[in-house]
Design a protein around this motif. Structure first.
Motif, mmCIF file in Angstrom:
data_model
loop_
_atom_site.group_PDB
_atom_site.id
_atom_site.type_symbol
_atom_site.label_atom_id
_atom_site.label_comp_id
_atom_site.label_asym_id
_atom_site.label_seq_id
_atom_site.Cartn_x
_atom_site.Cartn_y
_atom_site.Cartn_z
ATOM 1 N N LYS A 51 10.879 -1.883 -2.902
ATOM 2 C CA LYS A 51 9.592 -0.912 -2.919
ATOM 3 C C LYS A 51 8.405 -1.419 -2.557
ATOM 4 O O LYS A 51 8.048 -2.794 -2.808
ATOM 5 C CB LYS A 51 9.462 -0.534 -4.529
ATOM 6 C CG LYS A 51 8.422 0.321 -4.661
ATOM 7 C CD LYS A 51 8.333 0.698 -6.208
ATOM 8 C CE LYS A 51 7.396 2.066 -6.492
ATOM 9 N NZ LYS A 51 7.216 2.232 -7.837
ATOM 10 N N GLU A 81 4.740 -2.779 -2.026
ATOM 11 C CA GLU A 81 3.437 -3.300 -2.859
ATOM 12 C C GLU A 81 2.491 -2.052 -3.032
ATOM 13 O O GLU A 81 2.603 -1.293 -2.165
ATOM 14 C CB GLU A 81 2.934 -4.470 -2.289
ATOM 15 C CG GLU A 81 3.671 -5.768 -1.922
ATOM 16 C CD GLU A 81 3.839 -6.344 -3.047
ATOM 17 O OE1 GLU A 81 2.988 -7.090 -3.985
ATOM 18 O OE2 GLU A 81 5.258 -6.461 -3.690
ATOM 19 N N SER A 82 1.937 -2.096 -4.150
ATOM 20 C CA SER A 82 0.899 -0.977 -4.613
ATOM 21 C C SER A 82 -0.132 -0.837 -3.647
ATOM 22 O O SER A 82 -0.542 -1.946 -2.972
ATOM 23 C CB SER A 82 0.287 -1.502 -5.770
ATOM 24 O OG SER A 82 -0.579 -0.538 -6.363
ATOM 25 N N ARG A 117 -2.836 -0.420 -4.583
ATOM 26 C CA ARG A 117 -3.968 -1.236 -4.975
ATOM 27 C C ARG A 117 -4.035 -2.447 -4.483
ATOM 28 O O ARG A 117 -5.278 -3.214 -4.247
ATOM 29 C CB ARG A 117 -4.185 -1.043 -6.578
ATOM 30 C CG ARG A 117 -4.344 0.381 -7.146
ATOM 31 C CD ARG A 117 -4.040 0.639 -8.577
ATOM 32 N NE ARG A 117 -2.824 -0.030 -8.995
ATOM 33 C CZ ARG A 117 -2.425 0.195 -10.334
ATOM 34 N NH1 ARG A 117 -3.330 -0.030 -11.130
ATOM 35 N NH2 ARG A 117 -1.287 -0.440 -10.559
ATOM 36 N N ASP A 159 4.048 5.133 1.860
ATOM 37 C CA ASP A 159 4.840 4.367 0.884
ATOM 38 C C ASP A 159 6.305 5.261 0.975
ATOM 39 O O ASP A 159 6.625 6.156 0.951
ATOM 40 C CB ASP A 159 4.298 5.113 -0.559
ATOM 41 C CG ASP A 159 3.168 4.305 -1.001
ATOM 42 O OD1 ASP A 159 3.064 3.048 -0.774
ATOM 43 O OD2 ASP A 159 2.005 4.851 -1.740
#
Length: 215
Positions: free
Chosen positions: A87, A89-90, A92, A214
């Motif tokens: 997944k 990274e965020s 943020r 994403d």
């Protein structure tokens, strides 16, 4: 059969993505050619595998997907490369680009049977045809997807109006830190890679919108 795995702690791919209509192809080709070191036709076959592990089902996580890629061209074929992403990274943490853990494995021999032996089953396959550019540590791929003829398993040429897709990404894995080596600091870091893809984003501004996704 031989597998050469390239895995490192904190190994990532950094990427930006975009798409455009065929009418803009010439202008985008010209601009990329001016700002890259090399360009070549690309044609790849990619197969997507999935594994439904008991552990991931219990935890409710999505199963890790395994991808197999082979370069095609001029009647010759390269060996298979197996690769998998985790997944991203965020947003943020990395709002400017997609940063996701990435592991690769070069396979000499029957890669599809190798994937099957690992417990993976084939989910889908596509062909991609277009152009590949190199700019420093980046590879820029611009392509149309070709669907597969169910009778022959061969690619069906994309319609002229098929949307073009663009991926600007690191050609090799990058790390979160840059240890010094023989007095020199390595530049293959996530931060340096983000700066590199953002340079391409700026170069293509007004002609092609490159952005974080994403996946």
């Amino acid at each position: 059969m031989f597998a050469n795995t390239q895995t490192h702690a904190h190994a990532y791919e950094v990427a930006l993505f975009g798409e455009f209509f065929a009418r803009d192809l010439k202008a985008i080709l010209n601009r990329l050619t001016l700002h890259t070191e090399s360009a070549a036709p690309m044609h790849t076959r990619e197969i997507l595998f999935e594994q439904f592990g008991v552990q991931s089902q219990i935890q409710g996580d999505e199963p890790a997907l395994l991808r197999a890629k082979k370069e095609l061209g001029d009647g010759t074929e390269s060996g298979w490369t197996l690769f998998s992403y985790l997944k991203p990274e965020s947003v943020r943490v990395h709002p400017e680009a997609t940063v996701r853990p990435w592991a690769t494995c070069e396979v000499i021999g029957d890669a599809l049977s190798f994937a099957s032996a690992l417990g993976y089953v084939q989910r889908s396959q596509i062909y991609k045809r277009g152009y590949a550019f190199r700019r420093g540590a980046l590879i820029i791929q611009m392509f149309q997807q070709e669907q597969v003829d169910p009778k022959t398993s061969l690619p069906i040429p994309a319609h002229t109006d098929t949307l073009w897709e663009v991926e600007v990404k690191t050609a090799t894995q990058v790390n979160t830190s840059a240890p010094a080596s023989s007095g020199h600091v390595q530049v293959s870091t996530v931060r340096a890679a983000i700066d590199a893809v953002l340079e391409v984003q700026l170069i293509m501004k007004g002609l092609l919108d490159l952005r974080r996704q994403d996946l």
